[in-house]
Scaffold this active site. Structure first.
Site, PDB file in Angstrom:
ATOM      1  N   GLU A 271      36.198  12.213  85.972  1.00 48.65           N
ATOM      2  CA  GLU A 271      36.310  10.954  86.718  1.00 48.65           C
ATOM      3  C   GLU A 271      34.986  10.193  86.740  1.00 48.65           C
ATOM      4  O   GLU A 271      34.438   9.909  87.810  1.00 48.65           O
ATOM      5  CB  GLU A 271      36.725  11.249  88.171  1.00 48.65           C
ATOM      6  CG  GLU A 271      38.055  11.938  88.333  1.00 48.65           C
ATOM      7  CD  GLU A 271      38.350  12.291  89.794  1.00 48.65           C
ATOM      8  OE1 GLU A 271      37.419  12.305  90.636  1.00 48.65           O
ATOM      9  OE2 GLU A 271      39.519  12.555  90.103  1.00 48.65           O
ATOM     10  N   TYR A 314      20.791   2.668  99.977  1.00 53.15           N
ATOM     11  CA  TYR A 314      20.390   4.010  99.532  1.00 53.15           C
ATOM     12  C   TYR A 314      18.910   4.088  99.159  1.00 53.15           C
ATOM     13  O   TYR A 314      18.476   5.108  98.619  1.00 53.15           O
ATOM     14  CB  TYR A 314      21.184   4.431  98.284  1.00 53.15           C
ATOM     15  CG  TYR A 314      22.666   4.207  98.362  1.00 53.15           C
ATOM     16  CD1 TYR A 314      23.468   4.973  99.208  1.00 53.15           C
ATOM     17  CD2 TYR A 314      23.279   3.230  97.580  1.00 53.15           C
ATOM     18  CE1 TYR A 314      24.836   4.771  99.266  1.00 53.15           C
ATOM     19  CE2 TYR A 314      24.650   3.029  97.632  1.00 53.15           C
ATOM     20  CZ  TYR A 314      25.415   3.802  98.478  1.00 53.15           C
ATOM     21  OH  TYR A 314      26.757   3.595  98.532  1.00 53.15           O
ATOM     22  N   CYS A 340      19.290 -12.986 106.093  1.00 44.57           N
ATOM     23  CA  CYS A 340      18.445 -12.919 107.295  1.00 44.57           C
ATOM     24  C   CYS A 340      18.242 -11.490 107.782  1.00 44.57           C
ATOM     25  O   CYS A 340      18.639 -11.132 108.897  1.00 44.57           O
ATOM     26  CB  CYS A 340      19.081 -13.738 108.400  1.00 44.57           C
ATOM     27  SG  CYS A 340      19.422 -15.398 107.851  1.00 44.57           S
ATOM     28  N   TYR A 369      28.873   0.026  91.297  1.00 47.40           N
ATOM     29  CA  TYR A 369      28.667  -0.150  92.742  1.00 47.40           C
ATOM     30  C   TYR A 369      27.799  -1.378  93.041  1.00 47.40           C
ATOM     31  O   TYR A 369      27.084  -1.407  94.037  1.00 47.40           O
ATOM     32  CB  TYR A 369      28.072   1.126  93.359  1.00 47.40           C
ATOM     33  CG  TYR A 369      28.858   2.369  92.980  1.00 47.40           C
ATOM     34  CD1 TYR A 369      30.120   2.594  93.531  1.00 47.40           C
ATOM     35  CD2 TYR A 369      28.375   3.279  92.044  1.00 47.40           C
ATOM     36  CE1 TYR A 369      30.870   3.700  93.158  1.00 47.40           C
ATOM     37  CE2 TYR A 369      29.117   4.392  91.670  1.00 47.40           C
ATOM     38  CZ  TYR A 369      30.358   4.594  92.230  1.00 47.40           C
ATOM     39  OH  TYR A 369      31.101   5.693  91.862  1.00 47.40           O
TER      40      TYR A 369
HETATM   41  N1  LLP Z   1      35.569  10.826  91.795  1.00 46.55           N
HETATM   42  C1  LLP Z   1      35.511  10.762  93.138  1.00 46.55           C
HETATM   43  C2  LLP Z   1      36.480  11.510  93.919  1.00 46.55           C
HETATM   44  C3  LLP Z   1      34.522   9.997  93.749  1.00 46.55           C
HETATM   45  O1  LLP Z   1      34.465   9.933  95.069  1.00 46.55           O
HETATM   46  C4  LLP Z   1      33.588   9.275  92.959  1.00 46.55           C
HETATM   47  C5  LLP Z   1      32.543   8.460  93.573  1.00 46.55           C
HETATM   48  C6  LLP Z   1      33.706   9.361  91.559  1.00 46.55           C
HETATM   49  C7  LLP Z   1      34.698  10.163  91.014  1.00 46.55           C
HETATM   50  C8  LLP Z   1      32.781   8.639  90.622  1.00 46.55           C
HETATM   51  O2  LLP Z   1      31.473   9.065  90.730  1.00 46.55           O
HETATM   52  P1  LLP Z   1      30.347   8.534  89.723  1.00 46.55           P
HETATM   53  O3  LLP Z   1      30.697   9.058  88.352  1.00 46.55           O
HETATM   54  O4  LLP Z   1      30.389   7.046  89.760  1.00 46.55           O
HETATM   55  O5  LLP Z   1      29.108   9.082  90.265  1.00 46.55           O
HETATM   56  N2  LLP Z   1      28.140   3.687  96.168  1.00 46.55           N
HETATM   57  C9  LLP Z   1      27.336   4.798  95.730  1.00 46.55           C
HETATM   58  C10 LLP Z   1      28.126   5.803  94.952  1.00 46.55           C
HETATM   59  C11 LLP Z   1      29.351   6.308  95.670  1.00 46.55           C
HETATM   60  C12 LLP Z   1      30.171   7.287  94.887  1.00 46.55           C
HETATM   61  C13 LLP Z   1      31.481   7.509  95.537  1.00 46.55           C
HETATM   62  N3  LLP Z   1      32.365   8.389  94.839  1.00 46.55           N
HETATM   63  C14 LLP Z   1      26.139   4.258  94.929  1.00 46.55           C
HETATM   64  O6  LLP Z   1      26.028   3.045  94.775  1.00 46.55           O
HETATM   65  O7  LLP Z   1      25.298   5.030  94.491  1.00 46.55           O
END
Ligand code: LLP
Length: 410
Positions: A271, A314, A340, A369
């Site tokens: 994923e 973050y 602001c 994101y």
């Molecule tokens: N699968 C599930 C169940 C997830 O919760 C997530 C991300 C992914 C896959 C994908 O993960 P990735 O490959 O993108 O790392 N907003 C945060 C990141 C939040 C991730 C949430 N879940 C940021 O900007 O760093």
């Protein structure tokens, strides 16, 4: 896909300053080739095992990005009814869509069942019971994987750690086998897989291996109880390189730690979100004003924390580069937005050439994101998004208008 030709920064064959002039700023700019290459790297990495690469569309849910990935053969990892809706509209085959999330509503479960998705990733027994009940009402059966919390530390920002004890995610490792045995009595449930997702922006491959090894132990114990685990879903989480000196593992390294733990004869789901779209998208902004205050220099841009919240939320680092090389002297400056709040910054204490008013800068690797987490805070309409394909730049989301701000108000 970013490179300089003489003094101008290009994305594929398009000059970024031309995009700024044509579509205005701030604007998100995506490279079709980079998205394609990133997806192909996954495809190649997993091809010797029966696998589906499900794009985590929470990272970027632009319809054109989704359409491109569905055409390339990706599946989708969704996390709400809204994401499922977008993915179906973008042409993903329901049989390649998985649905995770700890708070699925009855309406969302019903929608997913009617859409005939591949399976739910289930995070609690109460959720399992809700799915079982709704499947019964619809006279259907729901395929599920339990999401297991393996209690592994992925060494990333605490907000995006999900596979450690104490977070709200998954069934605790110690209770996993019990959950599978209990689920056998739910007659509208088909136990089909096992899921983990330990966190995001993970730069070391070791936690993935540790999680897989722990999951394998559960699989063995569950199968001893007569339940066959067909699908192994290892989630997303592979990090990307945001700054010089950082090294990120690639899809092949990930596949190489997951597959040997489980061997052939099973189906695998990945994923990825960030590692598909992160470095394929950038935020292009204009320097509105320069000022010095309290011994610091500030470049004030037309993109703010509502457009890209990652630095604020973050403390995330995004490289920031002027789109035109000049001989101007280098200065240290904070690159900030117009919101602001003092937390409204894209980057702090960055060394870059002194910028002219009206010059353009690029906040790099904001494809994941970025737009997806943007908001209208300070009543700022959502930004335009542009997809570049070779020498063509196409608007794939219109800049929202002031009128859009009032949409749905009564
Ligand atoms: N699968 C599930 C169940 C997830 O919760 C997530 C991300 C992914 C896959 C994908 O993960 P990735 O490959 O993108 O790392 N907003 C945060 C990141 C939040 C991730 C949430 N879940 C940021 O900007 O760093």
């Amino acid at each position: 896909m970013l490179h300089f030709r003489k003094s101008d920064l290009y994305i594929e064959d398009v000059k970024l300053s031309d995009i700024a002039k044509k579509f205005g700023t701030g604007v998100y700019v995506y490279s079709k080739k980079q998205i394609t290459d990133n997806f192909e790297a996954y495809r190649k990495a997993v091809k010797s095992y029966d696998s589906i690469v499900c794009f985590a569309c929470k990272s970027n849910s632009n319809g054109s990005v989704l359409k491109l990935l569905s055409k390339l053969g990706a599946g989708a990892d969704t996390t709400s009814g809204g994401e499922l809706y977008r993915c179906l509209k973008a042409g993903f085959e329901p049989s390649k869509i998985v649905y995770a999330g700890i708070g699925k509503t009855a309406e969302e479960i019903e929608y997913a069942l009617k859409s005939k998705i591949l399976m739910f990733n289930v995070e609690s027994i109460e959720e399992l019971d809700a799915i079982n009940k709704i499947a019964g009402k619809l006279k259907t059966k729901a395929k599920i994987a339990f999401r297991i919390n393996p209690n592994v530390d992925p060494d990333t920002h605490s907000y995006i750690v999900t596979g450690k004890k104490g977070t709200k995610f998954g069934i605790p490792y110690e209770e996993a086998v019990e959950a599978y045995i209990a689920a056998k009595s739910r007659k509208n449930i088909i136990l089909s897989g096992i899921h983990t997702h330990i966190g995001s922006q993970i730069l070391d491959i070791t936690p993935f291996r540790l999680a897989a090894q722990k999951v394998k132990k559960i699989v063995d114990a569950v199968e001893k109880n007569g339940i066959r685990i067909e699908y192994i879903n290892s989630g997303g989480g592979l990090g990307i390189k945001y700054c010089e000196g950082e090294a990120a593992p690639c899809a092949k390294q990930l596949a190489d730690v997951i597959f040997p733990v489980f061997g052939k004869g099973r189906k695998f789901i990945f994923e990825p979100g960030r590692s598909i779209i992160g470095n394929a998208g950038h935020l292009l902004a204009k320097v509105l004003y320069r000022k010095s205050a309290g011994g610091k220099n500030f470049f004030i841009t037309d993109a703010g924390m509502n457009d890209l919240v990652r630095p604020t939320l973050y403390g995330a680092y995004h490289e920031i580069v002027p789109v035109k090389k000049t001989n101007a002297k280098k200065v240290k400056a904070d690159i900030v937005g117009p919101i602001c709040e003092s937390g409204d910054f894209m980057g702090k204490d960055r060394t870059l050439a002194m910028q002219e008013q009206g010059s353009y800068i690029l906040v790099k690797c904001a494809g994941a994101y970025g737009a997806a987490m943007s908001s209208q805070y300070n009543s700022r309409p959502l930004l335009a998004e542009v997809m570049v394909d070779g020498s063509k730049a196409v608007l794939v989301r219109k800049r929202a208008s002031y009128k859009d701000l009032l949409l749905n108000e009564i």
